[in-house]
Design an enzyme around this catalytic site. Structure first.
Site, PDB file in Angstrom:
ATOM      1  N   HIS A 150       0.798  -1.224   0.000  1.00 15.20           N
ATOM      2  CA  HIS A 150       0.000   0.000   0.000  1.00 15.20           C
ATOM      3  C   HIS A 150       0.832   1.277   0.000  1.00 15.20           C
ATOM      4  O   HIS A 150       0.296   2.346  -0.184  1.00 15.20           O
ATOM      5  CB  HIS A 150      -0.995  -0.035   1.172  1.00 15.20           C
ATOM      6  CG  HIS A 150      -2.129  -0.975   0.923  1.00 15.20           C
ATOM      7  ND1 HIS A 150      -3.250  -1.033   1.691  1.00 15.20           N
ATOM      8  CD2 HIS A 150      -2.310  -1.909  -0.042  1.00 15.20           C
ATOM      9  CE1 HIS A 150      -4.078  -1.957   1.214  1.00 15.20           C
ATOM     10  NE2 HIS A 150      -3.511  -2.508   0.174  1.00 15.20           N
TER      11      HIS A 150
ATOM     12  N   LYS B 290     -14.390  -7.876  -7.202  1.00 12.19           N
ATOM     13  CA  LYS B 290     -13.645  -8.666  -8.188  1.00 12.19           C
ATOM     14  C   LYS B 290     -12.890  -9.799  -7.478  1.00 12.19           C
ATOM     15  O   LYS B 290     -12.897 -10.945  -7.932  1.00 12.19           O
ATOM     16  CB  LYS B 290     -12.671  -7.753  -8.925  1.00 12.19           C
ATOM     17  CG  LYS B 290     -12.056  -8.415 -10.140  1.00 12.19           C
ATOM     18  CD  LYS B 290     -11.270  -7.394 -10.955  1.00 12.19           C
ATOM     19  CE  LYS B 290     -10.742  -8.029 -12.227  1.00 12.19           C
ATOM     20  NZ  LYS B 290     -10.157  -7.028 -13.125  1.00 12.19           N
ATOM     21  N   ASP B 291     -12.233  -9.468  -6.342  1.00 12.95           N
ATOM     22  CA  ASP B 291     -11.518 -10.496  -5.572  1.00 12.95           C
ATOM     23  C   ASP B 291     -12.484 -11.569  -5.084  1.00 12.95           C
ATOM     24  O   ASP B 291     -12.188 -12.761  -5.139  1.00 12.95           O
ATOM     25  CB  ASP B 291     -10.806  -9.871  -4.369  1.00 12.95           C
ATOM     26  CG  ASP B 291      -9.484  -9.225  -4.761  1.00 12.95           C
ATOM     27  OD1 ASP B 291      -9.134  -9.278  -5.963  1.00 12.95           O
ATOM     28  OD2 ASP B 291      -8.797  -8.672  -3.881  1.00 12.95           O
TER      29      ASP B 291
ATOM     30  N   GLU C 167       5.212 -33.867  -1.606  1.00 13.52           N
ATOM     31  CA  GLU C 167       3.983 -33.262  -2.075  1.00 13.52           C
ATOM     32  C   GLU C 167       4.265 -32.512  -3.376  1.00 13.52           C
ATOM     33  O   GLU C 167       5.383 -32.034  -3.598  1.00 13.52           O
ATOM     34  CB  GLU C 167       3.464 -32.274  -1.015  1.00 13.52           C
ATOM     35  CG  GLU C 167       2.895 -32.981   0.206  1.00 13.52           C
ATOM     36  CD  GLU C 167       1.515 -33.538  -0.048  1.00 13.52           C
ATOM     37  OE1 GLU C 167       1.420 -34.616  -0.646  1.00 13.52           O
ATOM     38  OE2 GLU C 167       0.529 -32.914   0.349  1.00 13.52           O
TER      39      GLU C 167
ATOM     40  N   SER D 177      -0.531  -0.943  -6.039  1.00 14.01           N
ATOM     41  CA  SER D 177      -0.378  -2.120  -6.900  1.00 14.01           C
ATOM     42  C   SER D 177       0.300  -1.761  -8.213  1.00 14.01           C
ATOM     43  O   SER D 177       0.087  -0.676  -8.756  1.00 14.01           O
ATOM     44  CB  SER D 177      -1.749  -2.721  -7.208  1.00 14.01           C
ATOM     45  OG  SER D 177      -2.233  -3.437  -6.106  1.00 14.01           O
TER      46      SER D 177
END
Lengths: 426, 173
Positions: free
Chosen positions: A216, A244-245, A288, A220
């Site tokens: 922040h 949107k997220d 894994e 972005s």
């Protein structure tokens, strides 16, 4: 977090709190009024998805710990107890196990997004470093969590990984005994792994807060890699990007719950349903899936110390990427050559993942005379070559495409941007 | 502090600062040590340090695996041929050169920690190119004296401390 808040308390209680602890304006600045570039595409939702997955893991993990017994004699049975007896235990455990995999899926896409769009470049290096620290902590947490069911893969995975530390000069053996709390992986090892597996997610959460803080400050990055310059380049975080997220999270959760409900053991290994046995090694030890590319690098180097160094090196080299890349252009959309090398890097990573789980002595795709070992060695060379040769050299010689003047001009066209600017002035 | 151009003599206050800092650092170290050392093997783990094994039932060409400190111990009653091929192997062929006589106190009894020196898997017996041991994890091959011949393992299989109490009984550890 860096003063984007437009929050003005209206109620008396709100004013009272704001004077004493301005936490509401802090959160408002971080999650509501925070300006984000308006051109973010769907690759940008994976940060939010990763945070969602972390919360899923913490919540399911806390309740699983209410039923799990971290003792070598009882751990395996307590996991079966969770599966058979505990109310909704199967759901909680399958969500936690598959959630770990899907957390890694989200984080891998998030990291590759950062690499494609050059999100790690100035002024976002600290943001990248914190992200890598989260990734490293995730690998440690995932590994220790996988040991807890105390099946054969748990036990032998723990044995192989703790043995990596023996290559440390002089004190390697002491480190190993310290990690084990004995002379082999045993109850003390399981007990401490449980303790640390419970602790580390909260450490991750702390670093995530720093990661978001570091995000922040500069704001972005975006698909164009051009900084937002004016108000018409951005939209507020809420409602535009929260929604949107959330949409991305819902789609992602559908995939997660496909695995949970319809294919819960797809990413696991049948051997882990056999209780740990310190006298029998499974014929085929595979980590894994999210560790496979690094495991392939370990196996590609035919020396113990070299293999371990190569494997850790392949992870640690990610930390210095911001200083290896000499190009000032962020987005691969304007770097035609980098874009090709990037996609080869992605394909090569998947190929390494394939090599992490096949026999090194078999022939590659059945081609006579070409063993998996030889091809995985070439893959390893490309992996390191991408970072130490391609990133530094390409930035100096590549002919890049011209950048747009601003985000709004690229999105709306020159006329549209002018109209929007005029509208905002009016 | 004003720059007077000359080095100030350390005073009583500097001494106090350094002494306090040093004492504080020592205190942190003393306090941290138990928090770290608690992870080392505890008394109950160390108490399992030695075991006695009866080997009278192990015939020539047979093996026995026992558990010692959480690790498998391979006890192999070697055949004459196994001993011969091992003794006749030139040291220059070996990655971690060791004479066969240094590997076994009595040539017919080979006693080793059955843990691959690469990453800790348990090798399979009477397997591999040298008919010794073969580790399925990363393809390390050991010969009939448990010496590393090929693959990523750096060292021969470890020989634990052991002694013959009688002809049919050994003490490991």
């Amino acid at each position: 977090m860096s003063g984007h808040s437009t929050y003005v308390p209206k109620s008396d209680a709100g004013k009272w709190l704001e004077k004493r602890l301005p936490i509401i304006s802090l959160l408002h600045g971080a999650a509501v009024s925070m300006p984000n570039p308006r051109n973010l595409n769907y690759w940008w939702v994976f940060g939010g998805i990763a945070l969602f997955m972390l919360i899923v893991q913490v919540v399911t993990g806390i309740v699983l710990a209410m039923h799990y017994t971290p003792h070598a004699d009882m751990a395996f049975n307590s996991v079966e107890h969770i599966m058979r007896d505990v109310n909704w235990g199967w759901l909680l455990r399958y969500t936690h196990a598959n959630g770990a995999s899907m957390f890694f899926v989200a984080v891998y896409i998030h990291i590759l997004r950062g690499m494609y769009y050059g999100s790690y470049k100035a002024p976002r290096e600290v943001l990248w470093l914190l992200g890598m620290l989260i990734y490293l902590l995730m690998m440690a947490t995932g590994f220790m969590g996988y040991v807890l069911p105390w099946g054969q893969m748990s036990f032998w995975g723990a044995t192989v990984i703790t043995n990596f530390f023996e290559v440390v000069p002089f004190i390697g053996d002491d480190i190993r005994i310290l990690l084990w709390g004995g002379f082999a992986v045993d109850n003390p090892t399981l007990n401490r792994f449980f303790s640390l597996h419970y602790l580390l997610p909260f450490v991750i959460l702390g670093v995530v807060i720093l990661h978001i803080w570091a995000l922040h400050v500069p704001g972005s990055n975006n698909p164009l890699g051009v900084e937002a310059k004016s108000k018409q380049d951005t939209l507020s975080f809420h409602p535009y990007f929260t929604m949107k997220d959330l949409y991305g999270i819902v789609l992602f959760a559908i995939i997660l719950f496909y695995f949970v409900f319809f294919n819960p053991n797809f990413m696991g290994h049948p051997d882990n349903y056999i209780p740990a046995n310190s006298l029998v090694t499974p014929a085929h030890i595979v980590p894994e899936w999210y560790y496979l590319p690094f495991y392939a690098i370990l196996r590609a180097i035919p020396s113990k110390a070299g293999g371990v160094a190569g494997m850790f090196g392949s992870i640690l080299i990610l930390f210095v990427v911001p200083w290896l890349d000499t190009s000032k252009i962020r987005s691969a959309n304007f770097r035609p050559a980098y874009r090709i090398f990037f996609w080869i890097f992605v394909a090569n990573g998947l190929l390494l993942g394939y090599f992490g789980q096949v026999s090194t002595t078999d022939n590659f795709l059945g081609i006579a005379g070409v063993t998996n070992l030889v091809v995985s060695q070439m893959s390893t060379i490309y992996y390191f070559g991408f970072f130490v040769i391609i990133l530094p050299v390409l930035g100096l010689i590549e002919k890049t495409k011209p950048l747009p003047n601003s985000i709004s001009e690229a999105v709306l066209g020159a006329e549209g941007a002018a109209a929007e600017a005029a509208e905002q002035k009016a | 502090m004003a720059d007077t151009g000359k080095v100030k003599e350390p005073g009583r206050r500097d001494f106090l600062y350094i002494a306090t800092g040093a004492f504080g650092a020592l205190g942190v170290g003393v306090g941290a040590w138990p928090l770290l050392d608690q992870m080392n093997p505890d008394a109950s783990v160390k108490a399992l340090a030695s075991i006695e094994v009866d080997i009278s039932t192990v015939g020539v060409g047979e093996s026995l695996t026992v558990n010692w400190r959480g690790k498998p111990i391979f006890i192999r009653h070697r055949t004459a041929e196994e001993i011969k091929t091992s003794v006749n192997t030139p040291l220059s062929d070996l990655k971690d050169p060791e004479e066969d006589s240094a590997r076994a106190e009595k040539p017919e009894w080979l006693i080793m920690v059955g843990v691959c020196t690469h990453l800790g898997c348990i090798p399979l017996g009477e397997a591999g190119k040298y008919n010794g041991w073969f580790c399925p994890c990363h393809n390390s091959v050991y010969d009939t004296a448990g010496r590393i011949r090929s693959g990523p393992a750096p060292k021969n299989l470890e020989i634990p401390e052991y002694s013959f109490i009688s002809d049919t009984k050994i003490k490991i550890g």
